[in-house]
Every structure is written in structure tokens, then in C-alpha cells.
Design an enzyme around this catalytic site. Structure first.
Site, PDB file in Angstrom:
ATOM      1  N   LYS A  62     -21.487  -8.255 -15.389  1.00  0.00           N
ATOM      2  CA  LYS A  62     -20.144  -8.522 -14.869  1.00  0.00           C
ATOM      3  C   LYS A  62     -19.173  -7.541 -15.522  1.00  0.00           C
ATOM      4  O   LYS A  62     -19.389  -7.148 -16.666  1.00  0.00           O
ATOM      5  CB  LYS A  62     -19.731  -9.954 -15.234  1.00  0.00           C
ATOM      6  CG  LYS A  62     -18.388 -10.381 -14.703  1.00  0.00           C
ATOM      7  CD  LYS A  62     -18.530 -11.010 -13.359  1.00  0.00           C
ATOM      8  CE  LYS A  62     -17.217 -11.474 -12.799  1.00  0.00           C
ATOM      9  NZ  LYS A  62     -17.409 -12.109 -11.485  1.00  0.00           N
ATOM     10  N   GLY A  64     -14.384 -26.513   4.895  1.00  0.00           N
ATOM     11  CA  GLY A  64     -13.925 -25.129   4.809  1.00  0.00           C
ATOM     12  C   GLY A  64     -14.505 -24.299   5.937  1.00  0.00           C
ATOM     13  O   GLY A  64     -15.720 -24.147   6.037  1.00  0.00           O
ATOM     14  N   VAL A  65     -13.623 -23.795   6.807  1.00  0.00           N
ATOM     15  CA  VAL A  65     -14.105 -22.974   7.924  1.00  0.00           C
ATOM     16  C   VAL A  65     -13.476 -21.575   7.859  1.00  0.00           C
ATOM     17  O   VAL A  65     -12.951 -21.068   8.827  1.00  0.00           O
ATOM     18  CB  VAL A  65     -13.890 -23.655   9.305  1.00  0.00           C
ATOM     19  CG1 VAL A  65     -14.927 -24.728   9.528  1.00  0.00           C
ATOM     20  CG2 VAL A  65     -12.477 -24.231   9.437  1.00  0.00           C
ATOM     21  N   GLY A  66     -13.565 -20.984   6.657  1.00  0.00           N
ATOM     22  CA  GLY A  66     -13.156 -19.583   6.465  1.00  0.00           C
ATOM     23  C   GLY A  66     -14.340 -18.708   6.835  1.00  0.00           C
ATOM     24  O   GLY A  66     -15.115 -19.034   7.751  1.00  0.00           O
ATOM     25  N   TYR A 102     -17.056 -20.841   8.928  1.00  0.00           N
ATOM     26  CA  TYR A 102     -16.942 -20.558  10.361  1.00  0.00           C
ATOM     27  C   TYR A 102     -18.277 -20.051  10.927  1.00  0.00           C
ATOM     28  O   TYR A 102     -18.749 -20.523  11.962  1.00  0.00           O
ATOM     29  CB  TYR A 102     -15.826 -19.531  10.599  1.00  0.00           C
ATOM     30  CG  TYR A 102     -15.859 -18.918  11.966  1.00  0.00           C
ATOM     31  CD1 TYR A 102     -15.532 -19.681  13.091  1.00  0.00           C
ATOM     32  CD2 TYR A 102     -16.218 -17.584  12.144  1.00  0.00           C
ATOM     33  CE1 TYR A 102     -15.582 -19.114  14.361  1.00  0.00           C
ATOM     34  CE2 TYR A 102     -16.261 -17.012  13.401  1.00  0.00           C
ATOM     35  CZ  TYR A 102     -15.954 -17.790  14.512  1.00  0.00           C
ATOM     36  OH  TYR A 102     -16.013 -17.224  15.763  1.00  0.00           O
ATOM     37  N   VAL A 111     -17.413 -18.001   5.494  1.00  0.00           N
ATOM     38  CA  VAL A 111     -18.763 -18.581   5.478  1.00  0.00           C
ATOM     39  C   VAL A 111     -18.850 -19.810   6.395  1.00  0.00           C
ATOM     40  O   VAL A 111     -19.755 -19.930   7.226  1.00  0.00           O
ATOM     41  CB  VAL A 111     -19.174 -18.965   4.031  1.00  0.00           C
ATOM     42  CG1 VAL A 111     -20.528 -19.659   4.019  1.00  0.00           C
ATOM     43  CG2 VAL A 111     -19.191 -17.733   3.130  1.00  0.00           C
TER      44      VAL A 111
HETATM   45  P1  NAD Z   1     -12.612 -18.031   2.679  1.00  0.00           P
HETATM   46  O1  NAD Z   1     -11.410 -17.911   1.824  1.00  0.00           O
HETATM   47  O2  NAD Z   1     -12.810 -17.093   3.812  1.00  0.00           O
HETATM   48  O3  NAD Z   1     -12.731 -19.517   3.269  1.00  0.00           O
HETATM   49  C1  NAD Z   1     -12.502 -20.653   2.514  1.00  0.00           C
HETATM   50  C2  NAD Z   1     -11.909 -21.689   3.451  1.00  0.00           C
HETATM   51  O4  NAD Z   1     -11.789 -22.918   2.706  1.00  0.00           O
HETATM   52  C3  NAD Z   1     -10.506 -21.321   3.946  1.00  0.00           C
HETATM   53  O5  NAD Z   1     -10.444 -21.490   5.353  1.00  0.00           O
HETATM   54  C4  NAD Z   1      -9.596 -22.285   3.204  1.00  0.00           C
HETATM   55  O6  NAD Z   1      -8.444 -22.630   3.962  1.00  0.00           O
HETATM   56  C5  NAD Z   1     -10.518 -23.474   3.017  1.00  0.00           C
HETATM   57  N1  NAD Z   1     -10.130 -24.373   1.915  1.00  0.00           N
HETATM   58  C6  NAD Z   1      -9.578 -24.073   0.727  1.00  0.00           C
HETATM   59  N2  NAD Z   1      -9.380 -25.185   0.014  1.00  0.00           N
HETATM   60  C7  NAD Z   1      -9.823 -26.210   0.770  1.00  0.00           C
HETATM   61  C8  NAD Z   1      -9.882 -27.617   0.597  1.00  0.00           C
HETATM   62  N3  NAD Z   1      -9.404 -28.188  -0.514  1.00  0.00           N
HETATM   63  N4  NAD Z   1     -10.440 -28.383   1.571  1.00  0.00           N
HETATM   64  C9  NAD Z   1     -10.898 -27.804   2.709  1.00  0.00           C
HETATM   65  N5  NAD Z   1     -10.830 -26.497   2.939  1.00  0.00           N
HETATM   66  C10 NAD Z   1     -10.323 -25.704   1.983  1.00  0.00           C
HETATM   67  O7  NAD Z   1     -13.843 -17.960   1.652  1.00  0.00           O
HETATM   68  P2  NAD Z   1     -15.375 -17.676   2.002  1.00  0.00           P
HETATM   69  O8  NAD Z   1     -15.645 -16.237   1.805  1.00  0.00           O
HETATM   70  O9  NAD Z   1     -15.720 -18.356   3.279  1.00  0.00           O
HETATM   71  O10 NAD Z   1     -16.077 -18.429   0.784  1.00  0.00           O
HETATM   72  C11 NAD Z   1     -16.200 -19.832   0.798  1.00  0.00           C
HETATM   73  C12 NAD Z   1     -17.006 -20.269  -0.425  1.00  0.00           C
HETATM   74  O11 NAD Z   1     -18.293 -19.632  -0.404  1.00  0.00           O
HETATM   75  C13 NAD Z   1     -16.386 -19.872  -1.765  1.00  0.00           C
HETATM   76  O12 NAD Z   1     -16.728 -20.868  -2.717  1.00  0.00           O
HETATM   77  C14 NAD Z   1     -17.097 -18.582  -2.099  1.00  0.00           C
HETATM   78  O13 NAD Z   1     -17.088 -18.331  -3.504  1.00  0.00           O
HETATM   79  C15 NAD Z   1     -18.483 -18.892  -1.609  1.00  0.00           C
HETATM   80  N6  NAD Z   1     -19.299 -17.719  -1.295  1.00  0.00           N
HETATM   81  C16 NAD Z   1     -18.882 -16.845  -0.341  1.00  0.00           C
HETATM   82  C17 NAD Z   1     -19.676 -15.767  -0.040  1.00  0.00           C
HETATM   83  C18 NAD Z   1     -19.274 -14.815   1.071  1.00  0.00           C
HETATM   84  O14 NAD Z   1     -20.152 -14.121   1.575  1.00  0.00           O
HETATM   85  N7  NAD Z   1     -18.026 -14.784   1.488  1.00  0.00           N
HETATM   86  C19 NAD Z   1     -20.877 -15.535  -0.723  1.00  0.00           C
HETATM   87  C20 NAD Z   1     -21.299 -16.462  -1.695  1.00  0.00           C
HETATM   88  C21 NAD Z   1     -20.484 -17.558  -1.968  1.00  0.00           C
END
Ligand code: NAD
Length: 352
Positions: free
Chosen positions: A80, A180-182, A186, A184
Site C-alpha cells: 500500500k 447500494g446501486v452505484g 447497479y 457495483v
Molecule cells: P459507488 O460509490 O459507485 O456506489 C456506492 C453506492 O452506495 C452509491 O450509489 C451510494 O449512494 C450508495 N450508498 C452510500 N451509503 C449508503 C447507505 N447508507 N445505504 C444505501 N446506499 C448507500 O461505489 P462502488 O464502486 O459501487 O463500490 C461499492 C462498494 O464495493 C464499496 O464498499 C467498495 O469499496 C466496494 N468495492 C468496489 C469495487 C469496484 O470495482 N468499484 C471493487 C471492490 C470493492
């Protein structure tokens, strides 16, 4: 205890502090293990008040990365890096290139990737000084948005969970509560719906919920009620710490399997889940799709090879559950054991 004193305790190989007055560089790289290959790790940029604070943060996360890469079957170790500074104010080409030269000076011992406070553009800039950086722009051979791969890996993991719990791996036969529908969440919802599953969704962002419900024909649930949904699988895809003392007694699902990082408030919460008959998919195993996808850049990126690699998550999950059953231990502990055993066995061959 000063964080440097805990280095031996965590088993780190090397901690390097780079500084450069001209560019304002203050960067710490922690290499936890290179037994399996060069240590890979996120480059975080954060305005830490003091170096000790930064060091404490990376000692823990670099060790966690060693477990993550080992369990994912990658020939990479764990590390890291932190760049001390405010990403909104202190970033400059000179600073990022100084980071690149610093990372380059470590030879093949450390590979950087994007993290909190850094972007794909930053990785491109660092790339001007060293090729020991992943997650660059696709025109430079990068792997692009990782979220679809994290979602795909999660889907493979969910299949293995269904098989373990119900003896079938048909996604469409189960129902899902996705938190959470961001990025991942979605993509996971899309995959689940394509398989014909019933899906409930919740997100803190109401506009986002409406968009996803509209597009994927899912059912919205008020944010705080997602834990109470009577669905087969609860899939956390938002923030960490959602499996905690307050939520565990509320779950009505039979499986917890999602893409979020650091889902457990404590390991005891996962043990408690399993006591209640709920199967838990260790987060760092099921969400390794993004890391696997990124690692393909090292061999020259190919979408096909990335998908092939991500599909191995199903087998990894099966091995975790088998080990947990064999040793009568919770799944989080079985995952750690498998990672430790791989490091130990490869380390032994390397010493021959
Ligand atoms: P993102 O920011 O695109 O999506 C997160 C979603 O969660 C957002 O839509 C946000 O509005 C929603 N959210 C936040 N707080 C919330 C709550 N209290 N209740 C309900 N919804 C809530 O993030 P992402 O890239 O989709 O990542 C999501 C999770 O997956 C994170 O924990 C991230 O560390 C983990 N992750 C992501 C990846 C990746 O490829 N992006 C890889 C490994 C792990």
C-alpha cells in the site's frame, strides 16, 4: 506504541519513506509481502495530520492486500502507498511524477493502483516515470471501469453460495436485497435481473434508486429497511461495517454475499451470522473481481482473459466453504487459512 514498532508484528518486509522538497513529495510505501510476486497496492492521497497516522493506516491495509491477492490466486503480494497531501489542492504533475520515480526506484517490488484521492488520470501521469502502475486509461492498455467485473465476480460467488446452501446454483430461483446501486450494485442488479431473479434495492441516493428501478424493473425498499427484507440473499454493495450487532438479529436472508469492502464490524458478527444459519461469503474473496481484472493488465489486457479469471471466484468460494465445514470454523477464518497456506507453500518452493 509507535507504528514502526508494530512492523515486525504485522510481518512487513519493507517500509520506505520518500520525500522531495521541490515537488512537496511525502510518500510512504509499505511492502507487506512479495512471496507470491511484486506487492500490489492502492496509492491513497490523503491530508494526514502526521506521518504516524498515515503509517498506521497502510500497515493494516497492506497486510490485508497480501491475503486478498493470495486467496485470489494471483502471483502478486500485498502493499500500500500513501501520498500525504490534499488531493483537491496539492496534486501536480511534478508531484505525481516524483511518486512515479519513487515507485520505479523499488524495481519490481511494488505496483501501484488507484485508491481514495487518486484517479485514472493520476495513474497515467505516474506511468510517464514507471510502468509499475496499473489502472491506467484503456488507450494505454488499462482495464477500464472495474465495477462490472466486481459485480460479475460477486455473481459467481453467489452461485457457489446457493449451491452450498440449497444444492442448486440457479440465480433466478432466489430473491435478492441489494444495498447500494452505484457502480457495483447497479451491475449486479442487471446480472441478477437478466437471470430472472426478484430483486429489492435500496440506496441513500433516491434519484439513483428511481433510475435503477425504472431501468431494471426492481422493487425499491426504504434505505433502513433493506436488512429486514425477506429475500434469500442480502448483497451489501455500498459501505463497510453493515454486518454489525444491530443488523445481525434483523436479517431474514439465508445468505450474505455482496461486493462491499470491510462488511464486518468484527469477525464475531460473521460467526454470529453463521450461528443463525446464514451463510457468509467473505468480502475480500467474493469482491476480488476488480483486482483480478486489473492484474490482467500485467500480461497485456484482454477482456476475455479477465472474465475467465473472474469466473474462478466460484471455485474459490467453494473451497472456502469446504474448508470451513472440514475444520468446523467460520467462513472468514477458512478464507484466511487458505490464503496463509498458499503463501506458505509457494514460499517453501521459492526457498528451495
Ligand atoms: P459507488 O460509490 O459507485 O456506489 C456506492 C453506492 O452506495 C452509491 O450509489 C451510494 O449512494 C450508495 N450508498 C452510500 N451509503 C449508503 C447507505 N447508507 N445505504 C444505501 N446506499 C448507500 O461505489 P462502488 O464502486 O459501487 O463500490 C461499492 C462498494 O464495493 C464499496 O464498499 C467498495 O469499496 C466496494 N468495492 C468496489 C469495487 C469496484 O470495482 N468499484 C471493487 C471492490 C470493492
Amino acid at each position: 506504541m509507535h507504528p514502526l514498532q508494530s512492523i515486525g508484528e504485522h510481518g512487513h518486509e519493507e517500509i520506505v519513506y520518500f520525500s522531495d522538497r521541490g515537488s512537496g513529495l511525502k510518500c510512504i510505501v509499505a511492502i507487506h509481502s512479495t512471496v507470491l510476486g511484486p506487492a500490489i497496492g492502492g496509492l491513497r492521497m490523503w491530508p494526514y495530520a502526521h506521518e504516524d497516522e498515515a503509517l498506521r493506516d497502510i500497515l493494516k491495509s497492506s497486510r490485508a492486500m497480501t491475503y486478498r491477492t493470495a486467496l485470489a490466486g494471483l502471483n502478486l503480494g500485498g502493499g500500500k502507498a500513501v501520498l500525504i497531501g490534499n488531493p483537491e489542492q496539492d496534486k501536480s504533475e511534478a508531484l505525481l511524477r516524483a511518486v512515479g520515480r519513487s515507485i520505479g526506484s523499488l524495481g519490481n517490488r511494488f505496483i501501484a493502483m488507484e485508491d481514495v484521492g487518486t484517479t485514472v488520470d493520476d495513474m497515467d501521469c505516474i506511468r510517464q516515470e514507471t510502468d509499475r502502475v496499473l489502472g491506467v486509461h484503456p488507450v494505454h492498455g488499462g482495464s477500464g471501469d472495474p465495477s462490472p467485473f466486481t459485480a460479475l465476480g460477486t455473481l459467481h460467488g453467489i452461485r457457489a453460495c446457493l449451491e452450498r446452501r440449497f444444492g442448486h446454483s440457479e440465480i433466478g430461483k432466489a430473491s435478492y436485497a441489494v444495498q447500494g446501486v452505484g457502480g457495483v450494485g447497479y451491475h449486479l442488479v442487471q446480472l441478477l435481473r437478466t437471470a430472472g431473479a426478484k430483486v429489492f434495492v435500496a440506496d441513500i441516493n433516491q434519484e439513483r434508486v428511481e433510475q435503477v428501478v425504472d431501468e431494471t424493473r426492481t422493487e425499491a425498499v426504504p434505505m433502513h429497511q433493506i436488512y429486514d427484507v425477506d429475500a434469500t440473499v442480502f448483497a451489501p454493495c455500498a459501505m463497510g461495517g453493515v454486518i454489525n450487532e444491530e443488523t445481525v438479529p434483523r436479517f431474514r436472508c439465508q445468505i450474505v454475499a455482496g461486493g462491499a469492502n470491510n462488511q464486518l464490524e468484527s469477525n464475531e458478527c460473521a460467526t454470529e451470522l453463521e450461528k443463525r444459519g446464514i451463510l457468509y461469503a467473505p468480502d475480500y474473496a467474493i469482491n476480488a473481481g476488480s483486482l483480478m481484472n486489473l492484474a490482467v493488465e500485467l500480461e497485456g489486457y484482454s477482456d476475455e482473459r479477465a472474465r475467465h479469471r473472474v469466473a474462478t471466484i466460484g471455485g474459490i468460494m467453494r473451497r472456502i466453504f469446504e474448508r470451513a465445514a472440514r475444520d468446523s470454523i467460520p467462513s472468514w477464518q477458512a478464507a484466511d487459512r487458505l490464503a496463509e497456506e498458499r503463501i506458505e507453500s509457494i514460499g517453501r518452493i521459492r526457498r528451495l
